[in-house]
Scaffold this active site. Sequence first.
Site, PDB file in Angstrom:
ATOM      1  CE1 TYR A  51      -3.146  14.628   2.963  1.00 29.44           C
ATOM      2  CE2 TYR A  51      -3.772  12.880   1.526  1.00 29.44           C
ATOM      3  CZ  TYR A  51      -3.420  13.230   2.607  1.00 29.44           C
ATOM      4  OH  TYR A  51      -2.279  12.493   3.339  1.00 29.44           O
ATOM      5  N   GLY A  91      -0.166  -1.640   4.200  1.00 32.32           N
ATOM      6  CA  GLY A  91       0.636  -1.130   4.424  1.00 32.32           C
ATOM      7  C   GLY A  91       1.563  -1.973   5.707  1.00 32.32           C
ATOM      8  NE  ARG A  92      -0.401   1.368  10.937  1.00 38.83           N
ATOM      9  CZ  ARG A  92      -0.877   2.029  10.476  1.00 38.83           C
ATOM     10  NH1 ARG A  92      -1.708   1.470   9.892  1.00 38.83           N
ATOM     11  NH2 ARG A  92      -1.763   3.418  10.659  1.00 38.83           N
ATOM     12  CD  GLN A 146      -1.784   7.293  -3.376  1.00 40.81           C
ATOM     13  OE1 GLN A 146      -1.298   7.763  -2.415  1.00 40.81           O
ATOM     14  NE2 GLN A 146      -2.936   6.354  -3.194  1.00 40.81           N
ATOM     15  CB  SER A 178      -1.259   0.358   1.087  1.00 39.84           C
ATOM     16  OG  SER A 178      -1.985   1.434   1.006  1.00 39.84           O
ATOM     17  N   PRO A 179       0.330   2.033  -0.283  1.00 41.08           N
ATOM     18  CG  PRO A 179      -0.595   3.689  -2.277  1.00 41.08           C
ATOM     19  CD  PRO A 179      -1.373   2.596  -1.292  1.00 41.08           C
ATOM     20  NE  ARG A 195      -5.155   4.126  -1.188  1.00 38.11           N
ATOM     21  CZ  ARG A 195      -4.822   3.721  -0.183  1.00 38.11           C
ATOM     22  NH1 ARG A 195      -4.396   4.188   0.828  1.00 38.11           N
ATOM     23  NH2 ARG A 195      -4.622   2.598  -0.201  1.00 38.11           N
TER      24      ARG A 195
END
Length: 831
Positions: free
Chosen positions: A645, A786-787, A563, A484-485, A693
Site C-alpha cells: 500500500y 486472522g483466519r 489500523q 489481526s486486521p 506494520r
Amino acid sequence: MSRPTPPPRPPRRAQRAQPSPPSPPSERIQRGRPTPLPQPSQRTQPPLPAEAPAGRARVRPTQAPPGGRLSPARPLRIAVVGGGPGGLYAAALLRRLTPEPEVTVWERNAPDDTFGFGVVLSDETLGGIEDADPAVHAALRTEFVRWDDIDVVHRGRTLTSGGHGFAALGRRRLLRILHERCRALGVRLRFRTLAPPAAELARSYDLVIAADGVHSATRQARADVFRTRLTTHRCRYIWLAADFAFDAFRFEVAETEHGVLQLHGYPYRPGASTVIVEAREEVWRRAGLDRLDERESAERCAALFADALGGRPLRGNRSQWTAFRTVVNERWWHGNTVLLGDAAHTAHFSIGSGTKLAMEDAVALADHLAKRLADHVQERFSVAEALAAYEAERRPVVESTQRAARASLEWFENLALYVDQPPRRFAFNLLTRSRRVTHGNLRLRDAAFVTAVEREASVPPATPPMFTPFRLRGLTLRNRVVVSPMDMYSARDGTPGDFHLVHLGARALGGAGLVMTEMVCVSPEGRITPGCAGLYADAHEPAWRRVVDFAHSASPGTALGVQLGHSGRKGSTRLMWEGMDDPLPRGNWPLSAASPLPYRPGVSQVPHALDTAGLAAVREQFAAAARRAARAGFDLLELHCAHGYLLSGFLSPLTNHRTDAYGGALQARLRYPLEVFDAVREVWPADAPMTVRISATDWAEGGTTGDDAVAVAAAFAAHGADAVDVSTGQVVPDERPDFGRSYQTPYADRIRNELGVPVIAVGAISSWDDVNSLLLAGRADLCALGRPHLYDPHWTLHAAAEQGYTGPGAPWPLPYRAGSRRPPTGRADGR
C-alpha cells in the site's frame, strides 16, 4: 483448535525395534542416558561380486521404451547410481519385487569410504523399515545406541530436557548392513566404478534411480527438466568424532573474541560420538579456521570445546569445512529416471533428516512400484505411473521437513541473537527452533523442564504464556492474543455498519487481548475497494465509536485498535470475492503512489507519483484520521506500512523509483513514512500506544531484505513506535513466498532479538500451542491471528478452556459463562 501434539510414540511395529530380550537393569536407560549395547559381532563378509574395472562402466541395451509400459513377464532392469544408504536400501527393496528385477548399484568409492560418523533415525523411520524389510530392521535393532535427553550448555550451565528419544548407529555399520542385505538378495554392487552417463542408463534400463547425492551428476545432466534450486547457507561446519560417548544429545556454545561457534554432539556407539562444529562464515574466517587442514581443525575445535570433551581429542574422516546447501527440485522424475535422497532434496543436519529422508524415499518408491506391478499383472506395467505416485506422496512430507530444517539452520545462523537470553529461555528456544517441537509436546515430554522455563519467565503458575499481560505505553493488554486486521469490504461510503458491530463485537467477546479493525482508509481515493471502511468523513467517527463502545462495555478489558492506511497503487479494485486486485469495471478513482508503476502491468491502473503538495495532503489526511480515531475511543493505533500500500510503496526498492529526497537509499525511502508516522504520533494521545506494520521481505529478487527490515523497524522505534507488527510480502504480484506454518515469525524474531523492540508476530499461526511456543521462546511479544478468528470468533476463550485455564487473562462474558466448558460429545457406541 488442536491440543498440544504429544511426543512421538513408536507405532506398534516400531515398538519391536527395542533390543530383545530386555537389557538387565544395569544397562537400561537411567535419566535418559544411552543404553550400553554390545559391540557389533565380527561377521564374515561375503566376497564382493566381480567388479568392473575402475573407470566408467558399460551397459547392454534393453528393448523397453524409457518410462513406457512393459510386460511384467520379464524382470525389470534397474540401475541405481550412488551407494549411500538411500540407494542401497532402494536396491534391496526393489530386488524383492516379483518377478525379481535385475538391480545394479554403481558407487564410485570403495565399500568403506564414507563421510561423517553417526546416523540418527527416528522410530517412525524404523517402523517403515520393519514393514518394508524385517531383515534389515532386525540387523539395525542390535546396533543402535538409544538415549532420551538433550543437554543444552549455556555459559557453563547445563540444562537437560528429557523424553525425546533418539537412536543412532555408525554410518559405516549401516552401510555394511545394507551391503550384506543387497548381496544376500542378489543385487550387483559395483564399487570404485563410475556409473555410465545418464542418457545411456536411461536407454538401457527400465528404471534409473539417481541417489548420487547433493552434486548428482545424473540430475545435472537433465538440469533443464529437474530445474534444481541450490541455496548455500551462511555457516561453515565440519564433521568430527570423539572416542567416547556423550551422555545425551549435546548442544554447546563457545563465545569467543571472534564470535559465536556451536557444537552439536551425539553418541553413535558405546565408545564414540559424532561432533559437528559450526560457525557463521565471517566468524569462521576471523578465527582463522579457513586456513587449517583437517588435523589442525580437529585440534582447534577440541580446544574450543575442551570442557564438553573433557580434554579429549577429536578426529576427522576426510573432514573439511563446508557450507550446507539446500537442494530443491521442481521435478523429481523424468521418463524412467527418478531422484532419491540428497539428489532430490536436502535438509539441514541440525534436525538429523538426511539419511532418514533417503531411506523413507526408498520405502515409498519400492511400495509404488510393487503396487503397480501387482495391479497390472494382466496388463502392461508403467514405470511413469509409479514415479509420479512416489513424488506425489513424498513431496509434501519432504517440503514440510525442509521448512523445519530451514527454520532450524537459520536459528543457528542467528545464534548470536539469543546468547544473552536467560539460560532456560535459551534452552527452550533452541529446542523449539524448528517449530516441530512446541510448548505443548515439550511439556508432555518433560513437564518439569517447561515449568522451570515458565518460572524463569515470570509466568504465573498454572497460566499458559499466552494469558500473561503485556504493557504498551499506558495500555495493559490482559493477554497476548491479537485479532489481526482483516479487510471485510462491507462498509458503505467508508462508514462501518451493523456488520462491523457484529464482526468486531463478536471477536471482542471472544477473549482476545487486542482486537484490530481492518485497514481503515484515510481518504476516498485511499480505499482499496468501494467496500473499504474509512475515517475521512465526519459520519465515520460516531459509527466507529458505536463499535468501540460496545466492545468496551460488553467485554471489559478488551482493547480496540485501529489500523490506518492508504491503498496507493493497489486501490480502485473490486471486492475480494468479485476478483481480487482486479480494477473496477466502472467508477474508478485516480491512484497515487511513490512512483508511477502499476501493481499488475497491463491490468492495473497506472498511479501518479505524489508531488510535494500531494505528499503534504496525504500526510494531513493521516493526521486527521488519527484525530477522529482518538475521539472514537480506540485504545491503540497502527500505521499500515506493509503489503504494497502507499507507505509500503515508499519503503520497497521495487516500488519506489523516485530520484528526489524520498527515493534512492533506504534512509531516503524511509523519509516519507516517518514523516507520516510523526504527524500521526503528534496528534495521537501521548499515553496511547502506536504500532507500525511492515513487510519484512518482498519475497522477490531486489526487494526488501531481512537486513532492511531491521533498519526499518529501528527507524520507527526511534520515532516512538511502541511495537512493530511484522508481516511480509504482498508488495509485488510476482512474489514467491515460502509458505508454511508460522512462516513469517522468523522476521519478527530477528527484529525483537536484534533491536530489543516489542514485536507482533503474524503469518499462519493457527494453534494456541504455537502462540505459547513463540512467546515463551522470546520470539514475539504478541501474536496476531486472522483466519482462526474467522473460523472461531471465540478462539481465545476456547484456547483457555482447552488448556484448563480460568484466570484473569481470559474472562468469559457473564452471559456466556455457562459455555465455558467443552460440551460433552456422543459416546462411541452411540448411546
